[in-house]
Design a protein around this motif. Structure first.
Motif, short mmCIF file in Angstrom:
data_model
loop_
_atom_site.label_atom_id
_atom_site.label_comp_id
_atom_site.label_asym_id
_atom_site.label_seq_id
_atom_site.Cartn_x
_atom_site.Cartn_y
_atom_site.Cartn_z
N CYS A 174 35.67 44.58 46.65
CA CYS A 174 36.45 45.20 45.58
C CYS A 174 37.93 44.89 45.73
CB CYS A 174 36.24 46.72 45.59
SG CYS A 174 34.64 47.26 44.97
N ARG A 175 38.42 44.92 46.95
CA ARG A 175 39.83 44.62 47.19
C ARG A 175 40.18 43.21 46.74
NH1 ARG A 175 43.04 41.91 50.43
NH2 ARG A 175 41.28 41.01 51.58
N GLN A 176 39.37 42.24 47.14
CA GLN A 176 39.64 40.87 46.77
C GLN A 176 39.53 40.66 45.26
OE1 GLN A 176 37.27 38.13 49.05
NE2 GLN A 176 37.88 38.99 51.04
N SER A 177 38.50 41.24 44.65
CA SER A 177 38.29 41.07 43.21
C SER A 177 39.42 41.71 42.41
CB SER A 177 36.95 41.69 42.79
OG SER A 177 35.88 41.02 43.43
N LEU A 178 39.85 42.91 42.81
CA LEU A 178 40.93 43.59 42.08
C LEU A 178 42.25 42.86 42.26
CD1 LEU A 178 40.08 47.34 42.77
CD2 LEU A 178 39.98 46.15 40.57
N THR A 179 42.47 42.30 43.45
CA THR A 179 43.70 41.56 43.69
C THR A 179 43.79 40.34 42.77
OG1 THR A 179 43.78 42.26 46.01
CG2 THR A 179 45.06 40.32 45.42
N MET A 180 42.69 39.58 42.68
CA MET A 180 42.66 38.41 41.82
C MET A 180 42.75 38.82 40.35
SD MET A 180 42.56 35.74 43.70
CE MET A 180 42.03 34.51 42.52
N TRP A 181 42.02 39.88 39.96
CA TRP A 181 42.05 40.35 38.57
C TRP A 181 43.44 40.83 38.18
CZ3 TRP A 181 42.57 45.65 37.07
CH2 TRP A 181 42.39 45.87 35.70
N ASN A 182 44.11 41.53 39.07
CA ASN A 182 45.46 42.03 38.80
C ASN A 182 46.43 40.87 38.61
OD1 ASN A 182 47.56 44.19 38.72
ND2 ASN A 182 48.25 43.16 40.59
N ARG A 183 46.27 39.81 39.42
CA ARG A 183 47.19 38.68 39.35
C ARG A 183 46.93 37.81 38.12
NH1 ARG A 183 45.70 35.95 43.72
NH2 ARG A 183 46.99 37.24 45.09
N ASN A 184 45.66 37.56 37.82
CA ASN A 184 45.31 36.57 36.79
C ASN A 184 45.01 37.15 35.41
OD1 ASN A 184 45.48 34.59 38.82
ND2 ASN A 184 43.33 34.90 39.39
N THR A 185 44.55 38.41 35.37
CA THR A 185 44.13 38.99 34.09
C THR A 185 44.99 40.17 33.66
OG1 THR A 185 41.86 38.32 34.57
CG2 THR A 185 42.18 39.95 32.81
N PHE A 186 45.11 41.16 34.53
CA PHE A 186 45.85 42.37 34.17
C PHE A 186 47.31 42.03 33.90
CE2 PHE A 186 48.04 46.37 34.96
CZ PHE A 186 47.27 47.24 34.22
N GLY A 187 47.91 41.26 34.81
CA GLY A 187 49.25 40.73 34.59
C GLY A 187 50.39 41.71 34.79
N HIS A 188 51.58 41.24 34.50
CA HIS A 188 52.82 42.00 34.68
C HIS A 188 53.02 42.95 33.50
CE1 HIS A 188 57.10 42.90 35.09
NE2 HIS A 188 57.03 42.42 36.31
N VAL A 189 53.08 44.25 33.78
CA VAL A 189 53.15 45.26 32.73
C VAL A 189 54.43 45.11 31.90
CG1 VAL A 189 53.24 47.73 32.27
CG2 VAL A 189 51.74 46.86 34.06
N GLY A 190 55.55 44.95 32.56
CA GLY A 190 56.82 44.85 31.85
C GLY A 190 56.87 43.67 30.90
N LYS A 191 56.32 42.52 31.33
CA LYS A 191 56.32 41.34 30.47
C LYS A 191 55.42 41.53 29.27
CE LYS A 191 57.40 38.02 34.15
NZ LYS A 191 56.91 36.85 34.93
N LYS A 192 54.28 42.22 29.48
CA LYS A 192 53.37 42.49 28.36
C LYS A 192 54.04 43.39 27.33
CE LYS A 192 48.77 41.91 30.38
NZ LYS A 192 47.46 42.56 30.63
N ILE A 193 54.76 44.42 27.81
CA ILE A 193 55.45 45.33 26.90
C ILE A 193 56.51 44.59 26.10
CG2 ILE A 193 57.03 47.29 26.82
CD1 ILE A 193 55.48 48.53 29.12
N ALA A 194 57.29 43.75 26.79
CA ALA A 194 58.34 42.99 26.11
C ALA A 194 57.75 42.06 25.05
CB ALA A 194 59.14 42.19 27.14
N LYS A 195 56.62 41.44 25.38
CA LYS A 195 55.97 40.52 24.44
C LYS A 195 55.46 41.27 23.21
CE LYS A 195 52.62 36.73 24.36
NZ LYS A 195 51.63 35.96 25.16
N LEU A 196 54.86 42.45 23.43
CA LEU A 196 54.35 43.24 22.30
C LEU A 196 55.49 43.76 21.44
CD1 LEU A 196 51.49 45.21 24.10
CD2 LEU A 196 51.20 43.57 22.23
N GLN A 197 56.60 44.17 22.06
CA GLN A 197 57.74 44.66 21.30
C GLN A 197 58.34 43.54 20.44
OE1 GLN A 197 60.09 46.32 24.51
NE2 GLN A 197 59.49 48.41 23.97
N GLU A 198 58.39 42.34 21.03
CA GLU A 198 58.90 41.19 20.29
C GLU A 198 57.99 40.87 19.11
OE1 GLU A 198 60.08 36.48 21.08
OE2 GLU A 198 59.38 37.77 22.73
#
Length: 292
Positions: A174-198
């Protein structure tokens, strides 16, 4: 006293004119707490409270200091000396985030009854060869629809390995899967918010149609969901769990998290001869010698 209140009102007025990072340094001619005074008459509590409320109204916070506890002193004849911390640096949250390694130094001066205030940037003490980042569960992941599927698949995959320690294997998978998922899929929250606001800003400027209005509504829903995710993230980092989930104040959580980060940073240490040491290698030897 009138001049003090006049300057505080001016400070409050300035705080409403811009959202840019800012810091105010100098002689405020007032203390926040009784512990910031030694000798002389007791300072009225209402007077200190008014100063604290003015600072809070401006969304500023004291960045702390290095050096003597008091910045002003004067002799009171036969009654001894009076000392107070009248000088300080107050900064906005976004300023503290922008300059996390800056500290305020109280420097004694021979030509004035006030200390000099010196802002000094401390060099980054993070080692070049940093240890591997620890895995920490993020409560904001629970808001993502794909989270449960990632954990379920990782858990089942570990059980199928049929090892000697299935529970440990499940946790590690679970640790390894969540680490990879967070990096590759979930992504950076702040950048996602900025992109949606734009994206929302662009849609609002387009000519209205059914498709455009539906896309605007869908974008707003996604943006609000990500804002909740961001709130969860900063609340977890701030370690303030006593607020209700409905009390949305990301700025408050962000400030608490920044304060905690600064408290966890050791910029100097006193050696066995009561001398302050700031060099990283010397500080390391002091720690080793002490615990040995």
């Amino acid at each position: 006293m009138n001049k003090r209140e006049e300057s505080w009102r001016l400070l409050e007025e300035l705080s409403t004119r811009s959202d840019l990072p800012w810091i105010c340094i100098g002689d405020f001619n007032e203390i926040m707490h009784e512990r910031e005074k030694e000798g002389g008459n007791i300072r009225p509590e209402w007077q200190m409270k008014n100063f604290r409320e003015a600072v809070n109204q401006c969304n500023l916070r004291d960045i702390g200091y290095i050096g003597p506890n008091f910045t002003w002193c004067r002799r009171l004849g036969a009654r001894g000396w009076i000392k107070e911390r009248l000088d300080r640096a107050l900064a906005s949250t976004n300023w503290s985030v922008m300059f996390p390694n800056v500290g305020l130094h109280h420097v004694a001066a021979s030509t004035s009854d006030h200390c000099m205030l010196v802002l000094k940037a401390h060099r980054d003490r993070q080692r070049r060869n940093r240890r591997k980042k620890l895995f920490r569960f993020e409560s904001m992941w629970l808001r993502d629809e794909g989270f449960k599927e990632i954990v379920t698949e990782a858990w089942d995959r570990a059980l199928n390995m049929r090892g000697q320690h299935p529970f440990s294997q499940c946790l590690e998978e679970c640790r390894q899967s969540l680490t990879m998922w967070n990096r590759n899929t979930f992504g950076h929250v702040g950048k996602k918010i900025a992109k949606l606001q734009e994206k929302l800003q662009g849609l609002e400027g387009r000519k209205s149609s059914i498709n455009v209005m539906e896309e605007i509504q869908e974008t707003k829903i996604k943006l609000n969901r990500m804002l909740l995710v961001e709130e969860d993230m900063w609340q977890q980092r701030s370690r303030n769990s006593w607020l209700n989930s409905g009390d949305r104040n990301t700025s408050f959580f962000h400030t608490k998290a920044s304060n905690k980060h600064q408290r966890n940073t050791i910029s100097r240490i006193k050696d066995s001869n009561n001398v302050w040491q700031e060099d990283e290698e010397i500080m390391g030897r002091i720690f080793v010698e002490y615990f040995t």
